[in-house]
Write a protein that holds these residues in place. Structure first.
Motif, PDB file in Angstrom:
ATOM      1  N   THR A 205       0.855  -1.188   0.000  1.00 46.45           N
ATOM      2  CA  THR A 205       0.000   0.000   0.000  1.00 46.45           C
ATOM      3  C   THR A 205       0.889   1.235   0.000  1.00 46.45           C
ATOM      4  O   THR A 205       2.065   1.167   0.369  1.00 46.45           O
ATOM      5  CB  THR A 205      -0.888   0.043   1.256  1.00 46.45           C
ATOM      6  OG1 THR A 205      -0.049   0.164   2.410  1.00 46.45           O
ATOM      7  CG2 THR A 205      -1.777  -1.189   1.365  1.00 46.45           C
ATOM      8  N   LYS A 206       0.313   2.375  -0.374  1.00 46.65           N
ATOM      9  CA  LYS A 206       1.101   3.602  -0.405  1.00 46.65           C
ATOM     10  C   LYS A 206       1.621   3.945   0.991  1.00 46.65           C
ATOM     11  O   LYS A 206       2.763   4.365   1.147  1.00 46.65           O
ATOM     12  CB  LYS A 206       0.287   4.760  -0.973  1.00 46.65           C
ATOM     13  CG  LYS A 206       1.140   6.004  -1.151  1.00 46.65           C
ATOM     14  CD  LYS A 206       0.525   7.017  -2.059  1.00 46.65           C
ATOM     15  CE  LYS A 206       1.498   8.155  -2.297  1.00 46.65           C
ATOM     16  NZ  LYS A 206       1.015   9.127  -3.239  1.00 46.65           N
ATOM     17  N   ALA A 207       0.804   3.720   2.015  1.00 44.99           N
ATOM     18  CA  ALA A 207       1.245   4.011   3.388  1.00 44.99           C
ATOM     19  C   ALA A 207       2.445   3.142   3.761  1.00 44.99           C
ATOM     20  O   ALA A 207       3.406   3.633   4.367  1.00 44.99           O
ATOM     21  CB  ALA A 207       0.098   3.779   4.374  1.00 44.99           C
ATOM     22  N   ALA A 208       2.408   1.870   3.409  1.00 49.87           N
ATOM     23  CA  ALA A 208       3.525   0.967   3.721  1.00 49.87           C
ATOM     24  C   ALA A 208       4.768   1.357   2.928  1.00 49.87           C
ATOM     25  O   ALA A 208       5.892   1.295   3.437  1.00 49.87           O
ATOM     26  CB  ALA A 208       3.136  -0.478   3.425  1.00 49.87           C
ATOM     27  N   ILE A 209       4.572   1.772   1.682  1.00 45.33           N
ATOM     28  CA  ILE A 209       5.698   2.202   0.846  1.00 45.33           C
ATOM     29  C   ILE A 209       6.359   3.443   1.455  1.00 45.33           C
ATOM     30  O   ILE A 209       7.579   3.511   1.583  1.00 45.33           O
ATOM     31  CB  ILE A 209       5.244   2.481  -0.600  1.00 45.33           C
ATOM     32  CG1 ILE A 209       4.814   1.183  -1.284  1.00 45.33           C
ATOM     33  CG2 ILE A 209       6.347   3.168  -1.407  1.00 45.33           C
ATOM     34  CD1 ILE A 209       4.132   1.389  -2.631  1.00 45.33           C
ATOM     35  N   VAL A 210       5.545   4.408   1.829  1.00 46.87           N
ATOM     36  CA  VAL A 210       6.080   5.650   2.409  1.00 46.87           C
ATOM     37  C   VAL A 210       6.839   5.343   3.693  1.00 46.87           C
ATOM     38  O   VAL A 210       7.932   5.880   3.928  1.00 46.87           O
ATOM     39  CB  VAL A 210       4.957   6.683   2.646  1.00 46.87           C
ATOM     40  CG1 VAL A 210       5.435   7.839   3.501  1.00 46.87           C
ATOM     41  CG2 VAL A 210       4.423   7.192   1.311  1.00 46.87           C
TER      42      VAL A 210
ATOM     43  N   ALA B  91       8.145  14.456   3.787  1.00 50.27           N
ATOM     44  CA  ALA B  91       9.160  14.737   2.764  1.00 50.27           C
ATOM     45  C   ALA B  91       9.096  13.697   1.650  1.00 50.27           C
ATOM     46  O   ALA B  91       9.230  14.031   0.468  1.00 50.27           O
ATOM     47  CB  ALA B  91      10.556  14.768   3.383  1.00 50.27           C
ATOM     48  N   ILE B  92       8.879  12.445   2.019  1.00 46.68           N
ATOM     49  CA  ILE B  92       8.775  11.371   1.025  1.00 46.68           C
ATOM     50  C   ILE B  92       7.547  11.606   0.142  1.00 46.68           C
ATOM     51  O   ILE B  92       7.627  11.562  -1.090  1.00 46.68           O
ATOM     52  CB  ILE B  92       8.699   9.988   1.697  1.00 46.68           C
ATOM     53  CG1 ILE B  92       9.975   9.685   2.494  1.00 46.68           C
ATOM     54  CG2 ILE B  92       8.382   8.893   0.689  1.00 46.68           C
ATOM     55  CD1 ILE B  92      11.222   9.457   1.676  1.00 46.68           C
ATOM     56  N   ARG B  93       6.408  11.873   0.761  1.00 49.94           N
ATOM     57  CA  ARG B  93       5.170  12.086  -0.014  1.00 49.94           C
ATOM     58  C   ARG B  93       5.310  13.297  -0.950  1.00 49.94           C
ATOM     59  O   ARG B  93       4.863  13.259  -2.092  1.00 49.94           O
ATOM     60  CB  ARG B  93       3.988  12.301   0.928  1.00 49.94           C
ATOM     61  CG  ARG B  93       3.482  11.043   1.543  1.00 49.94           C
ATOM     62  CD  ARG B  93       2.151  11.298   2.278  1.00 49.94           C
ATOM     63  NE  ARG B  93       1.818  10.164   3.074  1.00 49.94           N
ATOM     64  CZ  ARG B  93       2.064  10.058   4.380  1.00 49.94           C
ATOM     65  NH1 ARG B  93       2.632  11.045   5.032  1.00 49.94           N
ATOM     66  NH2 ARG B  93       1.736   8.974   5.029  1.00 49.94           N
ATOM     67  N   LYS B  94       5.893  14.358  -0.429  1.00 43.52           N
ATOM     68  CA  LYS B  94       6.058  15.579  -1.226  1.00 43.52           C
ATOM     69  C   LYS B  94       6.941  15.318  -2.446  1.00 43.52           C
ATOM     70  O   LYS B  94       6.617  15.721  -3.567  1.00 43.52           O
ATOM     71  CB  LYS B  94       6.663  16.684  -0.350  1.00 43.52           C
ATOM     72  CG  LYS B  94       6.766  18.018  -1.035  1.00 43.52           C
ATOM     73  CD  LYS B  94       7.283  19.062  -0.064  1.00 43.52           C
ATOM     74  CE  LYS B  94       7.508  20.371  -0.785  1.00 43.52           C
ATOM     75  NZ  LYS B  94       8.158  21.353   0.066  1.00 43.52           N
ATOM     76  N   ARG B  95       8.055  14.613  -2.248  1.00 44.93           N
ATOM     77  CA  ARG B  95       8.962  14.316  -3.360  1.00 44.93           C
ATOM     78  C   ARG B  95       8.293  13.364  -4.352  1.00 44.93           C
ATOM     79  O   ARG B  95       8.398  13.536  -5.558  1.00 44.93           O
ATOM     80  CB  ARG B  95      10.274  13.727  -2.829  1.00 44.93           C
ATOM     81  CG  ARG B  95      11.300  13.361  -3.878  1.00 44.93           C
ATOM     82  CD  ARG B  95      11.689  14.467  -4.848  1.00 44.93           C
ATOM     83  NE  ARG B  95      11.980  15.708  -4.211  1.00 44.93           N
ATOM     84  CZ  ARG B  95      12.476  16.778  -4.828  1.00 44.93           C
ATOM     85  NH1 ARG B  95      12.778  16.740  -6.106  1.00 44.93           N
ATOM     86  NH2 ARG B  95      12.680  17.897  -4.171  1.00 44.93           N
ATOM     87  N   LEU B  96       7.577  12.361  -3.850  1.00 40.49           N
ATOM     88  CA  LEU B  96       6.884  11.414  -4.731  1.00 40.49           C
ATOM     89  C   LEU B  96       5.837  12.135  -5.586  1.00 40.49           C
ATOM     90  O   LEU B  96       5.629  11.795  -6.743  1.00 40.49           O
ATOM     91  CB  LEU B  96       6.236  10.294  -3.933  1.00 40.49           C
ATOM     92  CG  LEU B  96       7.176   9.229  -3.376  1.00 40.49           C
ATOM     93  CD1 LEU B  96       6.423   8.287  -2.457  1.00 40.49           C
ATOM     94  CD2 LEU B  96       7.865   8.459  -4.504  1.00 40.49           C
ATOM     95  N   ALA B  97       5.171  13.120  -4.996  1.00 37.10           N
ATOM     96  CA  ALA B  97       4.149  13.877  -5.747  1.00 37.10           C
ATOM     97  C   ALA B  97       4.775  14.618  -6.918  1.00 37.10           C
ATOM     98  O   ALA B  97       4.146  14.795  -7.964  1.00 37.10           O
ATOM     99  CB  ALA B  97       3.443  14.865  -4.824  1.00 37.10           C
ATOM    100  N   LEU B  98       6.037  15.020  -6.775  1.00 34.50           N
ATOM    101  CA  LEU B  98       6.726  15.714  -7.859  1.00 34.50           C
ATOM    102  C   LEU B  98       7.184  14.753  -8.960  1.00 34.50           C
ATOM    103  O   LEU B  98       7.139  15.085 -10.134  1.00 34.50           O
ATOM    104  CB  LEU B  98       7.934  16.477  -7.316  1.00 34.50           C
ATOM    105  CG  LEU B  98       7.640  17.657  -6.412  1.00 34.50           C
ATOM    106  CD1 LEU B  98       8.934  18.202  -5.819  1.00 34.50           C
ATOM    107  CD2 LEU B  98       6.908  18.740  -7.171  1.00 34.50           C
ATOM    108  N   ILE B  99       7.610  13.542  -8.551  1.00 29.01           N
ATOM    109  CA  ILE B  99       8.153  12.616  -9.548  1.00 29.01           C
ATOM    110  C   ILE B  99       7.134  11.592 -10.033  1.00 29.01           C
ATOM    111  O   ILE B  99       7.333  10.974 -11.064  1.00 29.01           O
ATOM    112  CB  ILE B  99       9.434  11.914  -9.052  1.00 29.01           C
ATOM    113  CG1 ILE B  99       9.197  11.160  -7.761  1.00 29.01           C
ATOM    114  CG2 ILE B  99      10.561  12.906  -8.879  1.00 29.01           C
ATOM    115  CD1 ILE B  99      10.421  10.429  -7.226  1.00 29.01           C
TER     116      ILE B  99
END
Length: 165
Positions: free
Chosen positions: A136-141, A154-162
């Motif tokens: 799941t996205k939560a487990a990945i983060v 920080a992980i979610r923010k960077r993933l949203a960009l890429i």
């Protein structure tokens, strides 16, 4: 924490990122909360020996978790059948059986550090790898947060960009 702040601040900040529990073939009240969520709510709002009360007991999950965490429990349910089944579940729990030592807090050391292009590429690749495994996205983060030593935000923010949704 090492910086003098609260060691459990991040845990409390992410208290709502808990996935639903799926119980194929087992009875489940339609409003049942995940045990992990109940554990956090009870841990942060009470101490062992305190009384936890649930006025809409349903399947009894709150009681099961509360007793397992060595709390006393009082529950109310309008459905006699649901109440009786819940009491059976709760009485089967040994008080304090689910208590475990508190997990070590995840300490982030890269606060404010800029992402390099190589690090962003590696993050994207690791995200795709973990996503392909069905996490799941939560487990990945959570996994990426530990791997890259950065906070979940920080992980979610960077993933949203890429990986824009």
């Amino acid at each position: 924490a090492e910086n003098g702040g609260s060691a459990n601040y991040r845990d409390r900040e992410d208290v709502w990122t808990i996935n639903r529990e799926y119980k194929p073939g087992r009875k489940k009240n339609k409003n049942e909360l995940p045990a992990a969520l109940l554990e956090k709510m009870i841990a942060y709002s009470s101490n062992p020996g305190d009384l936890v009360c649930d006025f809409f007991m349903g399947g009894g999950s709150t009681g099961v978790v509360a007793v397992g965490m060595d709390r006393r429990f009082a529950g109310f349910e309008i459905s006699k059948k649901a109440f009786e089944e819940s009491v059976e579940r709760i009485e089967a729990v040994r008080p304090g059986e689910s208590l475990q030592p508190a997990p070590r807090p995840h300490i982030v050391r890269n606060r404010g550090k800029t992402w390099s292009a190589a690090e962003s590429q590696r993050l994207g690749k690791r995200y795709r790898d973990l996503h392909a495994k069905g996490l799941t996205k939560a487990a990945i983060v959570q996994a990426l947060s530990r791997e890259f030593k950065r906070g979940a935000w920080a992980i979610r923010k960077r993933l949203a960009l890429i990986h824009p949704a």
